[in-house]
Design a protein around this motif. Structure first.
Motif, short mmCIF file in Angstrom:
data_model
loop_
_atom_site.label_atom_id
_atom_site.label_comp_id
_atom_site.label_asym_id
_atom_site.label_seq_id
_atom_site.Cartn_x
_atom_site.Cartn_y
_atom_site.Cartn_z
N LYS A 15 -5.92 -13.88 0.90
CA LYS A 15 -6.19 -14.47 -0.28
C LYS A 15 -7.05 -14.02 -1.27
CE LYS A 15 -7.14 -19.47 -1.53
NZ LYS A 15 -7.68 -20.63 -1.14
N VAL A 16 -6.67 -13.77 -2.64
CA VAL A 16 -7.40 -13.20 -3.55
C VAL A 16 -8.29 -14.47 -4.36
CG1 VAL A 16 -7.72 -11.85 -5.64
CG2 VAL A 16 -6.18 -11.37 -3.70
N PRO A 17 -9.32 -14.71 -4.53
CA PRO A 17 -9.75 -16.05 -5.37
C PRO A 17 -9.62 -15.99 -6.72
CG PRO A 17 -11.61 -14.48 -4.44
CD PRO A 17 -10.35 -13.88 -3.85
N ILE A 58 -18.30 -7.60 -5.72
CA ILE A 58 -17.02 -6.71 -5.64
C ILE A 58 -17.03 -5.58 -6.60
CG2 ILE A 58 -14.70 -6.94 -6.66
CD1 ILE A 58 -14.59 -9.64 -5.45
N GLU A 59 -17.59 -5.91 -8.06
CA GLU A 59 -18.06 -4.80 -8.81
C GLU A 59 -18.94 -3.40 -8.13
OE1 GLU A 59 -20.26 -6.46 -11.90
OE2 GLU A 59 -18.36 -6.98 -13.07
N GLU A 60 -19.79 -3.91 -7.02
CA GLU A 60 -20.24 -2.74 -6.47
C GLU A 60 -19.50 -2.19 -5.24
OE1 GLU A 60 -24.27 -2.45 -3.19
OE2 GLU A 60 -23.70 -4.28 -4.26
N LEU A 61 -18.62 -2.95 -4.78
CA LEU A 61 -17.61 -2.20 -3.94
C LEU A 61 -16.69 -1.34 -4.72
CD1 LEU A 61 -16.45 -5.04 -1.68
CD2 LEU A 61 -17.89 -3.19 -0.91
N GLU A 62 -16.47 -1.79 -5.90
CA GLU A 62 -15.61 -1.10 -6.85
C GLU A 62 -16.32 0.50 -7.25
OE1 GLU A 62 -12.83 -1.64 -10.78
OE2 GLU A 62 -14.74 -2.66 -10.65
N SER A 63 -17.55 0.29 -7.40
CA SER A 63 -18.32 1.50 -7.72
C SER A 63 -18.07 2.44 -6.68
CB SER A 63 -19.71 1.11 -8.11
OG SER A 63 -20.52 0.47 -6.90
N SER A 79 -2.46 -7.25 3.40
CA SER A 79 -1.71 -8.45 3.23
C SER A 79 -0.30 -8.07 3.67
CB SER A 79 -1.80 -8.79 1.69
OG SER A 79 -1.26 -10.05 1.47
N HIS A 80 0.22 -9.35 4.24
CA HIS A 80 1.62 -9.51 4.52
C HIS A 80 1.85 -8.52 6.03
CE1 HIS A 80 2.14 -10.86 0.81
NE2 HIS A 80 3.26 -11.48 0.87
N THR A 81 1.00 -8.36 6.67
CA THR A 81 0.88 -7.96 8.00
C THR A 81 1.43 -8.72 8.86
OG1 THR A 81 -1.16 -6.27 7.78
CG2 THR A 81 -0.40 -7.03 9.89
N GLU A 87 -2.96 -17.88 5.64
CA GLU A 87 -3.86 -17.10 4.65
C GLU A 87 -5.32 -16.71 5.18
OE1 GLU A 87 -4.50 -19.56 1.35
OE2 GLU A 87 -2.64 -19.04 0.38
N ILE A 88 -5.85 -15.69 5.00
CA ILE A 88 -7.27 -15.19 5.37
C ILE A 88 -7.84 -14.74 4.11
CG2 ILE A 88 -6.26 -14.56 7.50
CD1 ILE A 88 -6.08 -11.71 6.96
N SER A 89 -9.00 -14.55 4.12
CA SER A 89 -10.06 -14.15 3.14
C SER A 89 -9.82 -12.71 3.13
CB SER A 89 -11.38 -14.56 3.36
OG SER A 89 -12.01 -14.23 4.40
N PHE A 90 -10.38 -12.12 2.02
CA PHE A 90 -10.48 -10.36 1.76
C PHE A 90 -11.61 -10.01 2.83
CE2 PHE A 90 -12.84 -7.10 -0.21
CZ PHE A 90 -11.78 -6.09 -0.39
N SER A 91 -12.62 -10.90 2.80
CA SER A 91 -13.71 -10.17 3.73
C SER A 91 -13.17 -10.15 5.09
CB SER A 91 -15.04 -11.31 3.59
OG SER A 91 -14.59 -12.38 4.01
#
Length: 295
Positions: A274-276, A287-292, A245-247, A214-218
């Motif tokens: 890994k998604v928290p 994350i909301e800023e990234l989504e924007s 993911s799954h690489t 597992e690795i973090s999203f960041s």
């Protein structure tokens, strides 16, 4: 000449099948009908039939002859040829054996590192085609006794020495590194088949090993370095920016040692992003800023 099934039909392949396809079909059929795993009354006969078919179709010259003349090419009575298995009782592509004439009991030593034993992997043609699973006694045939020995995953990876008692006699068994389910150790009067336990982290496929990490999203997005567990300890692994993911990351030579040749398999690290499940306010805001931004 007795009626015999078509070799291509036995392995479930057509005449245009490649060497790789023939080998793959053989592995599948050998596992399905191996007498140690298949308890059907005709399993042993089918297993012999499968090995006979493979011995011919895996050899380019024999295959060409079979395509031209059929079974008659290998029937002594036809005058066209002799027994294709003469002197080649253990020629399967996955077999590996170490033979000696010395005794197999714990008192036998100094002859070779494994004593009087034969080893083979799960697809071993465990005896010759005309005598599979039997030993000759006084002109007749007596079924060989078969026993199983269970070892754990890492014992199979690294090799291990065990002591077993059979019919009141103790025998030392040296299981070589790389042993797998179905590896057979042959003594004079009986065979021992190896059963290998599973591992909570590592998954084996032949001589290759798979492990999830597992690795973090960041980390997946920005890249970086992590330590992953291998069969030989921790190893640093570089994560590329934008990893999905799954690489699968292949680590050459970090797998399991080959039984019949030098070298090792590979270790495949499956990177799971890994998604928290719960986010702090700051994390949600980021994350909301990234989504924007359309990320």
């Amino acid at each position: 000449m007795p009626t015999k099934r078509d070799y291509y039909e036995i392995l479930g392949v057509d005449k245009k099948a490649s060497t790789g396809e023939i080998k793959s079909a053989y592995r599948k059929m050998a596992l399905k009908h191996h007498p140690d795993k298949n308890k059907a009354s005709d399993a042993e006969e089918k297993f012999k039939e499968i090995n006979e078919a493979y011995q011919i179709l895996s050899d380019d010259k024999k295959k060409k002859t079979y395509d031209q003349f059929g079974h008659a090419a290998f029937d002594p009575a036809s005058g066209m040829g002799g027994n294709p298995f003469s002197g080649a009782s253990r020629q399967g592509p996955f077999t590996w054996s170490y033979n000696t004439s010395s005794g197999a009991s714990s008192g036998a030593g100094g002859q070779n590192p494994f004593g009087n034993v034969d080893f083979g992997d799960p697809f071993e043609i465990f005896e010759s085609f005309f005598g599979g699973g039997f030993s000759q006694q006084r002109g007749g045939f007596k079924p060989r006794q078969r026993y199983s020995l269970r070892i754990n995953f890492m014992e199979a990876v690294n090799g291990v020495e065990k002591e077993v008692e059979v019919e009141g006699r103790k025998h030392k068994i040296k299981v070589p590194a790389g042993a797998n389910d179905g590896t057979r150790i042959r003594f004079d009067e009986f065979d021992i088949s190896i059963e290998v336990g599973t591992h909570k982290k590592f998954k084996r496929d032949g001589y290759d090993v798979f492990v999830d990490q597992e690795i973090s999203f960041s980390l997946a997005a920005l890249g970086g370095k992590i330590e992953v567990e291998t069969l030989n300890g921790q190893l640093k692994l570089k994560i590329r920016p934008g990893t999905q993911s799954h690489t699968l990351v292949r680590l050459r030579g970090e797998g399991i040692e080959h039984l019949r040749s030098r070298g090792k398999g590979d270790l495949y690290v499956r990177l799971i992003v890994k998604v928290p499940e719960k986010l702090s306010r700051e994390e949600r805001r980021a994350i909301e800023e990234l989504e924007s931004l359309g990320v």
